[in-house]
Scaffold this motif. Sequence first.
Motif, mmCIF file in Angstrom:
data_model
loop_
_atom_site.group_PDB
_atom_site.id
_atom_site.type_symbol
_atom_site.label_atom_id
_atom_site.label_comp_id
_atom_site.label_asym_id
_atom_site.label_seq_id
_atom_site.Cartn_x
_atom_site.Cartn_y
_atom_site.Cartn_z
ATOM 1 N N GLU A 1 0.718 -1.040 0.013
ATOM 2 C CA GLU A 1 0.020 -0.139 -0.196
ATOM 3 C C GLU A 1 0.908 1.138 0.037
ATOM 4 N N GLY A 2 0.360 2.375 -0.766
ATOM 5 C CA GLY A 2 1.235 3.390 -0.627
ATOM 6 C C GLY A 2 1.353 3.892 -2.113
ATOM 7 N N ARG A 3 1.455 5.151 -2.423
ATOM 8 C CA ARG A 3 1.555 5.599 -4.003
ATOM 9 C C ARG A 3 2.261 6.765 -3.945
ATOM 10 N N LEU A 4 3.107 6.846 -5.123
ATOM 11 C CA LEU A 4 3.889 8.049 -5.481
ATOM 12 C C LEU A 4 3.015 8.617 -6.707
ATOM 13 N N ALA A 5 3.143 9.890 -6.789
ATOM 14 C CA ALA A 5 2.745 10.447 -7.991
ATOM 15 C C ALA A 5 3.909 10.460 -9.076
ATOM 16 N N ALA A 6 3.561 10.884 -10.673
ATOM 17 C CA ALA A 6 4.305 10.587 -11.554
ATOM 18 C C ALA A 6 5.769 11.359 -11.152
ATOM 19 N N ASP A 7 5.746 12.458 -10.516
ATOM 20 C CA ASP A 7 6.945 13.431 -10.160
ATOM 21 C C ASP A 7 7.729 12.704 -9.042
ATOM 22 N N GLY A 8 7.275 11.849 -8.333
ATOM 23 C CA GLY A 8 7.772 11.258 -7.191
ATOM 24 C C GLY A 8 7.292 11.667 -5.770
ATOM 25 N N THR A 9 6.178 12.816 -5.907
ATOM 26 C CA THR A 9 5.693 13.163 -4.695
ATOM 27 C C THR A 9 4.722 12.109 -4.022
ATOM 28 N N GLU A 10 4.760 11.902 -2.463
ATOM 29 C CA GLU A 10 4.140 10.992 -1.959
ATOM 30 C C GLU A 10 2.586 11.395 -2.125
ATOM 31 N N LEU A 11 1.816 10.474 -2.620
ATOM 32 C CA LEU A 11 0.516 10.692 -2.526
ATOM 33 C C LEU A 11 -0.276 10.038 -1.408
ATOM 34 N N GLU A 12 0.115 8.645 -0.811
ATOM 35 C CA GLU A 12 -0.109 7.778 0.026
ATOM 36 C C GLU A 12 0.960 7.312 0.887
ATOM 37 N N PRO A 13 0.872 7.198 2.382
ATOM 38 C CA PRO A 13 2.257 6.620 2.735
ATOM 39 C C PRO A 13 2.443 5.240 2.752
ATOM 40 N N LEU A 14 3.649 4.890 2.814
ATOM 41 C CA LEU A 14 3.829 3.519 2.647
ATOM 42 C C LEU A 14 3.404 2.571 3.834
ATOM 43 N N ARG A 15 2.840 1.499 3.384
ATOM 44 C CA ARG A 15 2.450 0.247 4.341
ATOM 45 C C ARG A 15 2.714 -0.940 4.045
ATOM 46 N N LEU A 16 3.646 -1.612 4.676
ATOM 47 C CA LEU A 16 4.013 -2.966 4.028
ATOM 48 C C LEU A 16 2.860 -3.915 4.609
ATOM 49 N N PRO A 17 2.708 -5.245 3.688
ATOM 50 C CA PRO A 17 1.712 -6.194 3.875
ATOM 51 C C PRO A 17 1.914 -6.881 5.390
ATOM 52 N N ALA A 18 0.526 -6.865 6.247
ATOM 53 C CA ALA A 18 0.818 -7.606 7.599
ATOM 54 C C ALA A 18 1.581 -8.844 7.688
ATOM 55 N N ASP A 19 0.972 -9.741 6.587
ATOM 56 C CA ASP A 19 1.742 -10.945 6.830
ATOM 57 C C ASP A 19 2.798 -11.085 5.805
ATOM 58 N N LEU A 20 3.881 -11.045 6.167
ATOM 59 C CA LEU A 20 5.138 -10.996 5.366
ATOM 60 C C LEU A 20 5.613 -12.462 5.465
ATOM 61 N N ASP A 21 5.219 -13.529 4.875
ATOM 62 C CA ASP A 21 5.657 -14.779 4.816
ATOM 63 C C ASP A 21 6.711 -15.026 3.725
ATOM 64 N N LEU A 22 8.073 -15.166 4.152
ATOM 65 C CA LEU A 22 8.923 -15.233 3.306
ATOM 66 C C LEU A 22 9.846 -16.676 3.310
ATOM 67 N N ASP A 23 9.081 -17.532 3.832
ATOM 68 C CA ASP A 23 9.649 -19.072 4.075
ATOM 69 C C ASP A 23 9.991 -19.609 2.692
#
Length: 287
Positions: free
Chosen positions: A108-130
């Motif tokens: 989650e989170g989004r940057l505009a075409a010029d790199g401006t932050e539109l939405e803050p970054l949110r990592l997935p809650a379940d980060l299963d990297l097994d």
Amino acid sequence: MAGVRVRTHVDRGGTFTDVVIFDDAGHVHLEKVPSNVAVVGALARGALTFGTTVATNALLERRGVRTALFVTAGFADLPWLGDQARPALFDPDARWPEPLVDRVFEVEGRLAADGTELEPLRLPADLDLDGIEAAAVVLVNSHQNPAHELAVAAALPLPFVSLGHRASPELGYLARVETTLVDAAITPILQAAVARDAIPADALAVRSDGSLCPAPALRAPDAVLSGPAGGVLAVAEVARQAGFAHAVGLDMGGTSTDVCRVDVGTLPHREGELRVAGVRLRRPILE
């Protein structure tokens, strides 16, 4: 002979490796050995330059490490959807190669075409990297502002992480995703082969555009046509010495065959996208 400079050039194939050792006095020594032989310790002398088809073969055979892809929310299907190109439009049995992805995470989170932050970054809650060995982090518009990609990378306890703004820092999200996946999935294979061959840090590697780089800096997107690019340069030089203006080269290997046509004096580079084994790469490559 004392004071004579000795150089070694190596072409590492999937089955055999060719070694050429020569010096300024005109002596030439040729060897062909199985590719599981550590060439540097056994044969190489002096300054070393090498081309390799390790990345090419790994991509053709889909032998990359297990890779997770981190994309902007809403783009999880992008590696499978692609751009809907149909290179074999009338082949009813055509199958598009599977992408180099074992698991996908939406960020989650989004940057505009010029790199401006539109939405803050949110990592997935379940980060299963097994079982995951590498990650490709490619977020929309991060080539303009890498902050979100860098934040995701900092949270990943993995031995190898490739970031889209470094692997392919240009416009075009799909091409950036595919190029970064090649980097994440294939570069660890390439680095393991370089370590197994005991390639020294001061050796020079041939890149897909025919240029040279230090061996530790060689990455899969720039090495997919490393061996073939060396062949193109060789064909051009042999043709020049023989007095030909045009030449065709054929290199039949154990895994793949490469064909090139050169006009002596002008080696055309392709800047932009190229499909290799069904994967879009956006890197400079010799045609």
